[in-house]
Scaffold this motif. Sequence first.
Motif, PDB file in Angstrom:
ATOM      1  N   ALA A  99       4.418   4.128  -4.118  1.00 32.72           N
ATOM      2  CA  ALA A  99       5.388   4.212  -3.027  1.00 32.72           C
ATOM      3  C   ALA A  99       4.756   3.540  -1.809  1.00 32.72           C
ATOM      4  O   ALA A  99       3.601   3.141  -1.848  1.00 32.72           O
ATOM      5  N   ALA A 100       5.516   3.414  -0.740  1.00 35.68           N
ATOM      6  CA  ALA A 100       4.989   2.785   0.471  1.00 35.68           C
ATOM      7  C   ALA A 100       5.392   3.599   1.686  1.00 35.68           C
ATOM      8  O   ALA A 100       6.432   4.265   1.701  1.00 35.68           O
ATOM      9  N   VAL A 101       4.556   3.536   2.705  1.00 37.67           N
ATOM     10  CA  VAL A 101       4.797   4.262   3.950  1.00 37.67           C
ATOM     11  C   VAL A 101       5.438   3.311   4.953  1.00 37.67           C
ATOM     12  O   VAL A 101       5.027   2.159   5.088  1.00 37.67           O
ATOM     13  N   ASN A 102       6.459   3.795   5.658  1.00 38.46           N
ATOM     14  CA  ASN A 102       7.143   3.016   6.685  1.00 38.46           C
ATOM     15  C   ASN A 102       7.242   3.825   7.976  1.00 38.46           C
ATOM     16  O   ASN A 102       7.113   5.050   7.965  1.00 38.46           O
ATOM     17  N   ALA A 103       7.488   3.117   9.081  1.00 42.26           N
ATOM     18  CA  ALA A 103       7.712   3.815  10.345  1.00 42.26           C
ATOM     19  C   ALA A 103       8.851   4.823  10.213  1.00 42.26           C
ATOM     20  O   ALA A 103       8.843   5.878  10.850  1.00 42.26           O
ATOM     21  N   ARG A 104       9.816   4.509   9.360  1.00 39.78           N
ATOM     22  CA  ARG A 104      10.935   5.424   9.122  1.00 39.78           C
ATOM     23  C   ARG A 104      10.448   6.802   8.683  1.00 39.78           C
ATOM     24  O   ARG A 104      11.042   7.823   9.054  1.00 39.78           O
ATOM     25  N   ASP A 105       9.369   6.844   7.914  1.00 37.71           N
ATOM     26  CA  ASP A 105       8.880   8.117   7.396  1.00 37.71           C
ATOM     27  C   ASP A 105       8.395   9.032   8.509  1.00 37.71           C
ATOM     28  O   ASP A 105       8.658  10.238   8.495  1.00 37.71           O
ATOM     29  N   TRP A 106       7.662   8.459   9.474  1.00 37.89           N
ATOM     30  CA  TRP A 106       7.204   9.362  10.537  1.00 37.89           C
ATOM     31  C   TRP A 106       8.298   9.677  11.541  1.00 37.89           C
ATOM     32  O   TRP A 106       8.285  10.735  12.168  1.00 37.89           O
ATOM     33  N   HIS A 107       9.299   8.779  11.691  1.00 38.54           N
ATOM     34  CA  HIS A 107      10.458   9.137  12.518  1.00 38.54           C
ATOM     35  C   HIS A 107      11.195  10.329  11.897  1.00 38.54           C
ATOM     36  O   HIS A 107      11.580  11.278  12.597  1.00 38.54           O
ATOM     37  N   LEU A 108      11.401  10.297  10.573  1.00 38.67           N
ATOM     38  CA  LEU A 108      12.066  11.413   9.899  1.00 38.67           C
ATOM     39  C   LEU A 108      11.205  12.663   9.921  1.00 38.67           C
ATOM     40  O   LEU A 108      11.707  13.784  10.065  1.00 38.67           O
ATOM     41  N   MET A 109       9.914  12.493   9.758  1.00 38.62           N
ATOM     42  CA  MET A 109       8.984  13.621   9.770  1.00 38.62           C
ATOM     43  C   MET A 109       9.053  14.358  11.110  1.00 38.62           C
ATOM     44  O   MET A 109       9.065  15.593  11.169  1.00 38.62           O
ATOM     45  N   ARG A 110       9.150  13.600  12.193  1.00 36.47           N
ATOM     46  CA  ARG A 110       9.161  14.198  13.531  1.00 36.47           C
ATOM     47  C   ARG A 110      10.572  14.493  14.041  1.00 36.47           C
ATOM     48  O   ARG A 110      10.739  15.123  15.092  1.00 36.47           O
ATOM     49  N   GLU A 116       1.817  -1.256  -6.710  1.00 41.18           N
ATOM     50  CA  GLU A 116       1.570  -1.068  -5.279  1.00 41.18           C
ATOM     51  C   GLU A 116       2.186  -2.213  -4.471  1.00 41.18           C
ATOM     52  O   GLU A 116       2.813  -1.991  -3.430  1.00 41.18           O
ATOM     53  N   GLN A 117       2.009  -3.443  -4.950  1.00 38.21           N
ATOM     54  CA  GLN A 117       2.590  -4.581  -4.241  1.00 38.21           C
ATOM     55  C   GLN A 117       4.115  -4.525  -4.259  1.00 38.21           C
ATOM     56  O   GLN A 117       4.764  -4.805  -3.249  1.00 38.21           O
ATOM     57  N   ALA A 118       4.686  -4.172  -5.395  1.00 37.00           N
ATOM     58  CA  ALA A 118       6.142  -4.095  -5.498  1.00 37.00           C
ATOM     59  C   ALA A 118       6.694  -2.991  -4.599  1.00 37.00           C
ATOM     60  O   ALA A 118       7.763  -3.155  -3.985  1.00 37.00           O
ATOM     61  N   ALA A 119       5.998  -1.868  -4.501  1.00 36.43           N
ATOM     62  CA  ALA A 119       6.459  -0.763  -3.651  1.00 36.43           C
ATOM     63  C   ALA A 119       6.431  -1.142  -2.175  1.00 36.43           C
ATOM     64  O   ALA A 119       7.182  -0.578  -1.374  1.00 36.43           O
ATOM     65  N   ALA A 120       5.580  -2.084  -1.807  1.00 37.48           N
ATOM     66  CA  ALA A 120       5.486  -2.508  -0.415  1.00 37.48           C
ATOM     67  C   ALA A 120       6.682  -3.344   0.032  1.00 37.48           C
ATOM     68  O   ALA A 120       6.923  -3.516   1.225  1.00 37.48           O
ATOM     69  N   THR A 157       4.062 -13.023  -0.349  1.00 38.64           N
ATOM     70  CA  THR A 157       3.112 -12.141  -1.030  1.00 38.64           C
ATOM     71  C   THR A 157       2.940 -10.862  -0.216  1.00 38.64           C
ATOM     72  O   THR A 157       2.608 -10.936   0.975  1.00 38.64           O
ATOM     73  N   PRO A 158       3.169  -9.689  -0.793  1.00 39.82           N
ATOM     74  CA  PRO A 158       2.937  -8.442  -0.059  1.00 39.82           C
ATOM     75  C   PRO A 158       1.465  -8.306   0.321  1.00 39.82           C
ATOM     76  O   PRO A 158       0.574  -8.591  -0.484  1.00 39.82           O
ATOM     77  N   VAL A 159       1.226  -7.871   1.552  1.00 43.06           N
ATOM     78  CA  VAL A 159      -0.135  -7.650   2.047  1.00 43.06           C
ATOM     79  C   VAL A 159      -0.333  -6.152   2.214  1.00 43.06           C
ATOM     80  O   VAL A 159       0.463  -5.482   2.883  1.00 43.06           O
ATOM     81  N   ILE A 160      -1.392  -5.624   1.619  1.00 46.88           N
ATOM     82  CA  ILE A 160      -1.650  -4.177   1.650  1.00 46.88           C
ATOM     83  C   ILE A 160      -2.902  -3.892   2.470  1.00 46.88           C
ATOM     84  O   ILE A 160      -3.960  -4.484   2.238  1.00 46.88           O
ATOM     85  N   ALA A 216      -0.027  -4.752   8.172  1.00 48.43           N
ATOM     86  CA  ALA A 216       0.630  -4.940   6.877  1.00 48.43           C
ATOM     87  C   ALA A 216       1.116  -3.593   6.329  1.00 48.43           C
ATOM     88  O   ALA A 216       1.581  -2.752   7.084  1.00 48.43           O
ATOM     89  N   LYS A 217       0.979  -3.357   5.024  1.00 44.80           N
ATOM     90  CA  LYS A 217       1.577  -2.184   4.398  1.00 44.80           C
ATOM     91  C   LYS A 217       0.530  -1.158   3.975  1.00 44.80           C
ATOM     92  O   LYS A 217      -0.565  -1.503   3.524  1.00 44.80           O
ATOM     93  N   VAL A 218       0.909   0.102   4.100  1.00 39.36           N
ATOM     94  CA  VAL A 218       0.134   1.228   3.575  1.00 39.36           C
ATOM     95  C   VAL A 218       0.903   1.766   2.376  1.00 39.36           C
ATOM     96  O   VAL A 218       2.104   2.050   2.466  1.00 39.36           O
ATOM     97  N   VAL A 219       0.225   1.906   1.230  1.00 39.35           N
ATOM     98  CA  VAL A 219       0.921   2.299   0.004  1.00 39.35           C
ATOM     99  C   VAL A 219       0.337   3.597  -0.548  1.00 39.35           C
ATOM    100  O   VAL A 219      -0.764   4.012  -0.214  1.00 39.35           O
TER     101      VAL A 219
END
Length: 324
Positions: free
Chosen positions: A37-48, A121-125, A292-295, A318-321
Motif C-alpha cells: 500500500a502507499a501513504v498519501n497526504a489524504r491519509d493524515w488529513h482523514l486521520m486528523r 511497492e512500486q505499483a502501490a505508489a 518510474t515510481p520513486v520510493i 517521493a512516495k512512502v509505501v
Amino acid sequence: MKAIVQDRYGSPDVLELREVERPVPGDHQVLVRVRAAAVNARDWHLMRGDPYLARLVLGLGAPKVKVRGTDFAGVVEAVGKDVTGLRPGDEVFGEAEGAFAEYVCAPAEAVAAMPAGLTYEQAAALPLAGNTALMGLRDLGRVRPGQRVLVNGASGGVGTFAVQIAKAFGAEVTGVCGPRNVDLVRSLGADHVVDYSREDFTRRGPRHDLVLDLVGNRSLADCRRALTPAGTLVLSGGGVSDGGSLVGPMALLVKGQALSLFVGQRLLVLTATPRRENLEALRDLVEPGEVTPVIDRAYPLREVPEAIRYLEVEHARAKVVITV
C-alpha cells in the motif's frame, strides 16, 4: 485479517493494528489480497479529521470508515458477479478505502492490471499520486508539447509523477523543491530546477503556460506572476493549506473561481477521481519507461503510524509505501 484501524480523530497514535473481519466483495467489487500500500497526504488529513468542515462527510465525532489507507497493489482473491475483465489470480493496483490491511474490497472501476516489470511497492505508489498528476496536467492543465510547465512541490509524491508526466507530454518542465531534493528532481527529467531556499519561482523568468501548485504555500497573486497572461494555474487540494483547519482548500477554491471571472488566466482546483482508464493511462506511461515510481521509504503494516508521522513531520520526498 490484520488491518490498521482508527476509532477517533487525532495523531498517528490513534491508529492501531487489529484483527478485523475480512470484507466480502459486492456485485461490482473485487476482493484483493494486499501486497503493498502507499501513504498519501489524504491519509493524515482523514486521520486528523482536517479540515473540520470535512467531518460533515467523514463523520462528526469519529471516522465512519475505520480502516485507513487508499492506494494498494496485490492479487485478486475474488470478484463480484457483475465484474468483467478481472479474475482471481490477476495482479492489480488501484484505489479503495481500507487499503492498510491484508485484504481490501475495491470498486472494479478503480482497479487495473499492474504495469509489467514493477514490484508491488512500486505499483502501490502509483494510483492516487499518479492520477492526481495526470488529471492536473492532462485534464485541467491541457498540457501540450512545447509548453512551459512549472511544478511547485516537484519532489513530493504527486510532484515526482508530475515532472515525469509533463516531460512525457513534451513540455519544458521546471521543478521547484528544497535544496536536498535538487538532484532528485533533475534526475526525473526536469529541464530546470529551482531551489526555493535560494530563488523565488514567482519572480523569475520566463513565465509559464501552466503552473501545477502542489504545496499551497503561496498566494494566488504570487502564483499568477509565474504565468503567462493566458496561462493556467492548477491547485491540488491535497497539498493546499490556505483556509486553515476549518475549511482547508475550499477557501482557495472560492477565491480562484471568483478571480477567474476578471482575469485572462485560468485558475482551477483539482479534485482527482479514481478511474480505471486513468490507471491504464499511467500503465501505458510506466511500461515504456517514461514514468518510474520513486520510493523514499518502506514500512511494514504494523508501522503505519510511524510511516504517516514521517510523511507529516519529516516532509518525505517521493512516495512512502507499506509492505503487507
